[in-house]
Design a protein around this motif. Structure first.
Motif, PDB file in Angstrom:
ATOM      1  N   ILE A  39       0.852  -1.190   0.000  1.00 54.41           N
ATOM      2  CA  ILE A  39       0.000   0.000   0.000  1.00 54.41           C
ATOM      3  C   ILE A  39       0.890   1.243   0.000  1.00 54.41           C
ATOM      4  O   ILE A  39       1.848   1.345   0.755  1.00 54.41           O
ATOM      5  N   GLY A  40       0.559   2.179  -0.852  1.00 56.77           N
ATOM      6  CA  GLY A  40       1.342   3.400  -0.950  1.00 56.77           C
ATOM      7  C   GLY A  40       2.375   3.390  -2.053  1.00 56.77           C
ATOM      8  O   GLY A  40       3.028   4.420  -2.286  1.00 56.77           O
ATOM      9  N   ALA A  41       2.554   2.258  -2.728  1.00 56.77           N
ATOM     10  CA  ALA A  41       3.504   2.205  -3.841  1.00 56.77           C
ATOM     11  C   ALA A  41       2.973   2.998  -5.030  1.00 56.77           C
ATOM     12  O   ALA A  41       1.772   3.296  -5.131  1.00 56.77           O
ATOM     13  N   ASP A  42       3.873   3.339  -5.922  1.00 55.73           N
ATOM     14  CA  ASP A  42       3.518   4.117  -7.110  1.00 55.73           C
ATOM     15  C   ASP A  42       2.831   3.197  -8.120  1.00 55.73           C
ATOM     16  O   ASP A  42       3.483   2.513  -8.918  1.00 55.73           O
ATOM     17  N   THR A  43       1.507   3.160  -8.092  1.00 47.94           N
ATOM     18  CA  THR A  43       0.761   2.285  -8.994  1.00 47.94           C
ATOM     19  C   THR A  43       0.846   2.753 -10.440  1.00 47.94           C
ATOM     20  O   THR A  43       0.779   1.925 -11.352  1.00 47.94           O
ATOM     21  N   GLN A  44       0.978   4.058 -10.654  1.00 50.57           N
ATOM     22  CA  GLN A  44       1.082   4.557 -12.024  1.00 50.57           C
ATOM     23  C   GLN A  44       2.366   4.056 -12.687  1.00 50.57           C
ATOM     24  O   GLN A  44       2.368   3.678 -13.864  1.00 50.57           O
ATOM     25  N   LYS A  45       3.442   4.002 -11.917  1.00 55.13           N
ATOM     26  CA  LYS A  45       4.706   3.498 -12.457  1.00 55.13           C
ATOM     27  C   LYS A  45       4.590   2.015 -12.805  1.00 55.13           C
ATOM     28  O   LYS A  45       5.062   1.573 -13.860  1.00 55.13           O
ATOM     29  N   ILE A  46       3.958   1.250 -11.919  1.00 55.69           N
ATOM     30  CA  ILE A  46       3.808  -0.192 -12.176  1.00 55.69           C
ATOM     31  C   ILE A  46       2.913  -0.427 -13.381  1.00 55.69           C
ATOM     32  O   ILE A  46       3.183  -1.300 -14.210  1.00 55.69           O
ATOM     33  N   ASP A  47       1.842   0.346 -13.496  1.00 51.52           N
ATOM     34  CA  ASP A  47       0.940   0.188 -14.637  1.00 51.52           C
ATOM     35  C   ASP A  47       1.670   0.479 -15.945  1.00 51.52           C
ATOM     36  O   ASP A  47       1.522  -0.258 -16.931  1.00 51.52           O
ATOM     37  N   THR A  48       2.477   1.526 -15.963  1.00 51.59           N
ATOM     38  CA  THR A  48       3.231   1.856 -17.175  1.00 51.59           C
ATOM     39  C   THR A  48       4.255   0.772 -17.500  1.00 51.59           C
ATOM     40  O   THR A  48       4.417   0.375 -18.663  1.00 51.59           O
ATOM     41  N   LEU A  49       4.924   0.240 -16.456  1.00 52.87           N
ATOM     42  CA  LEU A  49       5.940  -0.775 -16.674  1.00 52.87           C
ATOM     43  C   LEU A  49       5.338  -2.063 -17.227  1.00 52.87           C
ATOM     44  O   LEU A  49       5.844  -2.636 -18.207  1.00 52.87           O
ATOM     45  N   VAL A  50       4.249  -2.523 -16.627  1.00 52.81           N
ATOM     46  CA  VAL A  50       3.627  -3.759 -17.091  1.00 52.81           C
ATOM     47  C   VAL A  50       3.047  -3.581 -18.492  1.00 52.81           C
ATOM     48  O   VAL A  50       3.153  -4.484 -19.343  1.00 52.81           O
ATOM     49  N   THR A  51       2.439  -2.444 -18.764  1.00 52.66           N
ATOM     50  CA  THR A  51       1.886  -2.198 -20.098  1.00 52.66           C
ATOM     51  C   THR A  51       2.984  -2.201 -21.157  1.00 52.66           C
ATOM     52  O   THR A  51       2.811  -2.771 -22.247  1.00 52.66           O
ATOM     53  N   ASP A  52       4.131  -1.599 -20.837  1.00 55.18           N
ATOM     54  CA  ASP A  52       5.252  -1.601 -21.776  1.00 55.18           C
ATOM     55  C   ASP A  52       5.792  -3.013 -21.987  1.00 55.18           C
ATOM     56  O   ASP A  52       6.179  -3.377 -23.100  1.00 55.18           O
ATOM     57  N   LEU A  53       5.816  -3.819 -20.921  1.00 58.08           N
ATOM     58  CA  LEU A  53       6.263  -5.202 -21.074  1.00 58.08           C
ATOM     59  C   LEU A  53       5.315  -5.986 -21.973  1.00 58.08           C
ATOM     60  O   LEU A  53       5.746  -6.831 -22.764  1.00 58.08           O
ATOM     61  N   GLY A  54       4.011  -5.693 -21.861  1.00 57.29           N
ATOM     62  CA  GLY A  54       3.054  -6.346 -22.752  1.00 57.29           C
ATOM     63  C   GLY A  54       3.255  -5.956 -24.199  1.00 57.29           C
ATOM     64  O   GLY A  54       3.155  -6.793 -25.103  1.00 57.29           O
ATOM     65  N   LEU A  55       3.549  -4.685 -24.445  1.00 59.64           N
ATOM     66  CA  LEU A  55       3.781  -4.239 -25.816  1.00 59.64           C
ATOM     67  C   LEU A  55       5.054  -4.867 -26.377  1.00 59.64           C
ATOM     68  O   LEU A  55       5.103  -5.230 -27.560  1.00 59.64           O
ATOM     69  N   SER A  56       6.094  -4.992 -25.560  1.00 54.21           N
ATOM     70  CA  SER A  56       7.324  -5.628 -26.033  1.00 54.21           C
ATOM     71  C   SER A  56       7.106  -7.104 -26.336  1.00 54.21           C
ATOM     72  O   SER A  56       7.843  -7.686 -27.134  1.00 54.21           O
ATOM     73  N   ALA A  57       6.098  -7.709 -25.694  1.00 58.68           N
ATOM     74  CA  ALA A  57       5.773  -9.107 -25.957  1.00 58.68           C
ATOM     75  C   ALA A  57       4.738  -9.261 -27.060  1.00 58.68           C
ATOM     76  O   ALA A  57       4.211 -10.359 -27.269  1.00 58.68           O
ATOM     77  N   ALA A  58       4.423  -8.198 -27.774  1.00 55.19           N
ATOM     78  CA  ALA A  58       3.461  -8.223 -28.893  1.00 55.19           C
ATOM     79  C   ALA A  58       2.064  -8.626 -28.433  1.00 55.19           C
ATOM     80  O   ALA A  58       1.272  -9.116 -29.230  1.00 55.19           O
ATOM     81  N   THR A  59       1.761  -8.416 -27.154  1.00 51.87           N
ATOM     82  CA  THR A  59       0.435  -8.754 -26.617  1.00 51.87           C
ATOM     83  C   THR A  59      -0.087  -7.539 -25.854  1.00 51.87           C
ATOM     84  O   THR A  59       0.258  -7.347 -24.677  1.00 51.87           O
ATOM     85  N   PRO A  60      -0.884  -6.688 -26.485  1.00 50.06           N
ATOM     86  CA  PRO A  60      -1.427  -5.518 -25.780  1.00 50.06           C
ATOM     87  C   PRO A  60      -2.256  -5.943 -24.570  1.00 50.06           C
ATOM     88  O   PRO A  60      -3.094  -6.841 -24.649  1.00 50.06           O
ATOM     89  N   LEU A  61      -2.013  -5.286 -23.434  1.00 52.53           N
ATOM     90  CA  LEU A  61      -2.714  -5.596 -22.193  1.00 52.53           C
ATOM     91  C   LEU A  61      -3.642  -4.448 -21.829  1.00 52.53           C
ATOM     92  O   LEU A  61      -3.340  -3.288 -22.077  1.00 52.53           O
ATOM     93  N   GLU A  62      -4.759  -4.784 -21.215  1.00 51.15           N
ATOM     94  CA  GLU A  62      -5.685  -3.777 -20.722  1.00 51.15           C
ATOM     95  C   GLU A  62      -6.095  -4.128 -19.292  1.00 51.15           C
ATOM     96  O   GLU A  62      -6.278  -5.306 -18.961  1.00 51.15           O
ATOM     97  N   PRO A  63      -6.213  -3.123 -18.414  1.00 45.64           N
ATOM     98  CA  PRO A  63      -6.596  -3.408 -17.032  1.00 45.64           C
ATOM     99  C   PRO A  63      -8.048  -3.883 -16.946  1.00 45.64           C
ATOM    100  O   PRO A  63      -8.899  -3.488 -17.752  1.00 45.64           O
ATOM    101  N   THR A  64      -8.316  -4.745 -15.983  1.00 46.65           N
ATOM    102  CA  THR A  64      -9.667  -5.270 -15.787  1.00 46.65           C
ATOM    103  C   THR A  64     -10.407  -4.351 -14.821  1.00 46.65           C
ATOM    104  O   THR A  64     -10.354  -4.538 -13.600  1.00 46.65           O
ATOM    105  N   ARG A  65     -11.063  -3.382 -15.330  1.00 47.57           N
ATOM    106  CA  ARG A  65     -11.789  -2.425 -14.510  1.00 47.57           C
ATOM    107  C   ARG A  65     -12.986  -3.086 -13.846  1.00 47.57           C
ATOM    108  O   ARG A  65     -13.761  -3.789 -14.496  1.00 47.57           O
ATOM    109  N   ASP A  66     -13.104  -2.866 -12.530  1.00 52.15           N
ATOM    110  CA  ASP A  66     -14.233  -3.357 -11.721  1.00 52.15           C
ATOM    111  C   ASP A  66     -14.333  -4.881 -11.711  1.00 52.15           C
ATOM    112  O   ASP A  66     -15.352  -5.423 -11.288  1.00 52.15           O
ATOM    113  N   GLU A  67     -13.309  -5.587 -12.149  1.00 53.34           N
ATOM    114  CA  GLU A  67     -13.294  -7.048 -12.116  1.00 53.34           C
ATOM    115  C   GLU A  67     -11.948  -7.555 -11.602  1.00 53.34           C
ATOM    116  O   GLU A  67     -11.451  -8.587 -12.018  1.00 53.34           O
TER     117      GLU A  67
END
Length: 393
Positions: free
Chosen positions: A338-366
């Motif tokens: 709790i309190g970690a920079d979630t925006q940084k983690i979201d950007t990092l994971v999304t970039d890793l998905g793009l480098s893997a040729a698999t676009p990722l999207e967050p599961t909102r409300d699920e």
């Protein structure tokens, strides 16, 4: 002693775990029964290969044997899904220390013992470790198997030998996990603060008195873009669509590799094989749609339409030669305090998905149901849908 908890929430609330001893006298293994869906899940601990210096023909053979295993599983109409989970965790060093200390002889010189222990415990090592497991889920398709797990357990024990052979041919060393290991994974996922105690308990073999009813978090809150659970927060992503760009065998290396910026990361691949009858219908329909798109095109024909037609033709020929057809999806979950920079983690994971040729999207409300599905314990997102396929189409 691991403190008492609550039952796992969400889709896992109706689950139960137990060790099953086959009637043929073979070694027992743990099973997860999801009563709401009449699912039985067998979890295999595995040590994946592939990072070593292997020739490309060896890797191709491993991939082919893994495809053979999925085809074998898909031939059974009661099979639901296979999940392959690659999980990174902070390295405590407890495992290496326990192994080294257990192998030291009491008669060894004191100086030699001191040097070996210091080399193991005092020298800095990797900060993050990698663990992997395979979850295989079947549906109890008879009233007897729905009421009594004995018949279903014996049937899975009969299939387990063939599955082990396929995994060995694919370069995977596997063994069935017991109930205490399954419970430990669930508890550390919901309560990361208990991970060290769980690791000590598993390494020492002492009874932890950990039941499935205590594997859930003491508090949890499913919010819009994250899941709060026991002084931690998790964010989950799913694969938006199939990769459009061509990729090689190393395209997922960055996504799967340990990352010190996101030490708690879980990548789960979900494979849902079609039965042979369904596979024939699907590949023929895809081929007809691709051919119709080429015929009805007006003007300059786009290259993407030709590539789609070639892919559909190749899939049709491979299926005719005996290959299976499988639905593939992916779930990525990152856990941080709790309190970690979630925006940084979201950007990092999304970039890793793009480098893997698999676009990722967050599961909102699920977030909760996706978190449970990413554990690989029998929760399959496509089976949790309350909307029929016809209405969704």
């Amino acid at each position: 002693m691991v403190p008492d908890g609550t039952p796992p929430p969400g889709p896992l609330a109706t689950a139960e775990t137990f060790n099953f001893s086959p009637g043929d006298g073979s070694a027992p293994f743990g099973l997860i029964k999801l009563s709401s869906k009449n699912f039985y899940t067998l979890v295999l601990r595995t040590w994946p290969q592939g990072g070593e210096w292997n020739d490309q023909p060896v890797r191709d053979r491993w991939v082919a044997r893994l495809g053979d295993m999925l085809t074998f599983l898909g031939q059974s109409p009661d099979f639901v899904a296979a999940t392959v989970t690659m999980e990174t965790l902070p390295e405590s060093g407890m495992r290496a220390s326990s192994i080294v200390r257990s192998r030291l002889k009491d008669t060894a010189p004191a100086l030699a013992r001191k040097i070996i222990i210091e080399a193991t415990e005092a020298v800095p090592t990797a900060e993050v470790r990698l663990e992997a497991r395979i979850g295989l889920t079947w549906r109890a398709d008879t009233m007897h198997r729905k009421r009594d797990a004995t018949d279903m357990g014996n049937e899975l024990a009969r299939r387990l030998g063939r599955i082990r052979d396929y995994c060995h041919a694919a370069g995977l060393r596997v063994r069935p996990m017991l109930e205490r290991e399954i419970c430990a994974i669930a508890r550390r996922s919901f309560s990361p603060a208990d991970e060290l105690d769980l690791e000590i308990g598993l390494m020492s073999g002492e009874p932890m008195r950990l039941r499935w009813e205590d594997c859930g978090p003491t508090s949890a809150s499913d919010q819009h873009g994250r899941l709060l659970h026991d002084a931690a927060q998790s964010m989950s992503w799913t694969m938006r669509n199939e990769p459009e760009a061509p990729f090689d065998s190393n395209v997922l290396a960055d996504l799967l590799s340990p990352n010190s910026d996101v030490p708690r990361k879980r990548v789960t691949f979900v494979y849902q094989p079609y039965t042979p009858a369904q596979a024939t219908t699907i590949v023929n329909k895809d081929h007809n749609d691709a051919r119709q798109a080429v015929r009805t095109n007006v003007g300059k024909l786009p290259e993407r339409a030709l590539v789609r037609l070639d892919s559909a033709e190749g899939a049709r020929q491979e299926q005719a030669r005996g290959a299976g057809v499988t639905r593939v999806s992916m779930i990525v979950t990152a856990t941080c305090p709790i309190g970690a920079d979630t925006q940084k983690i979201d950007t990092l994971v999304t970039d890793l998905g793009l480098s893997a040729a698999t676009p990722l999207e967050p599961t909102r409300d699920e977030q909760l149901v996706t978190f449970c599905a990413g554990l690989g314990f029998g929760v399959v997102l496509s089976e949790e849908s309350t909307v029929s396929d016809k209405l969704a189409a």
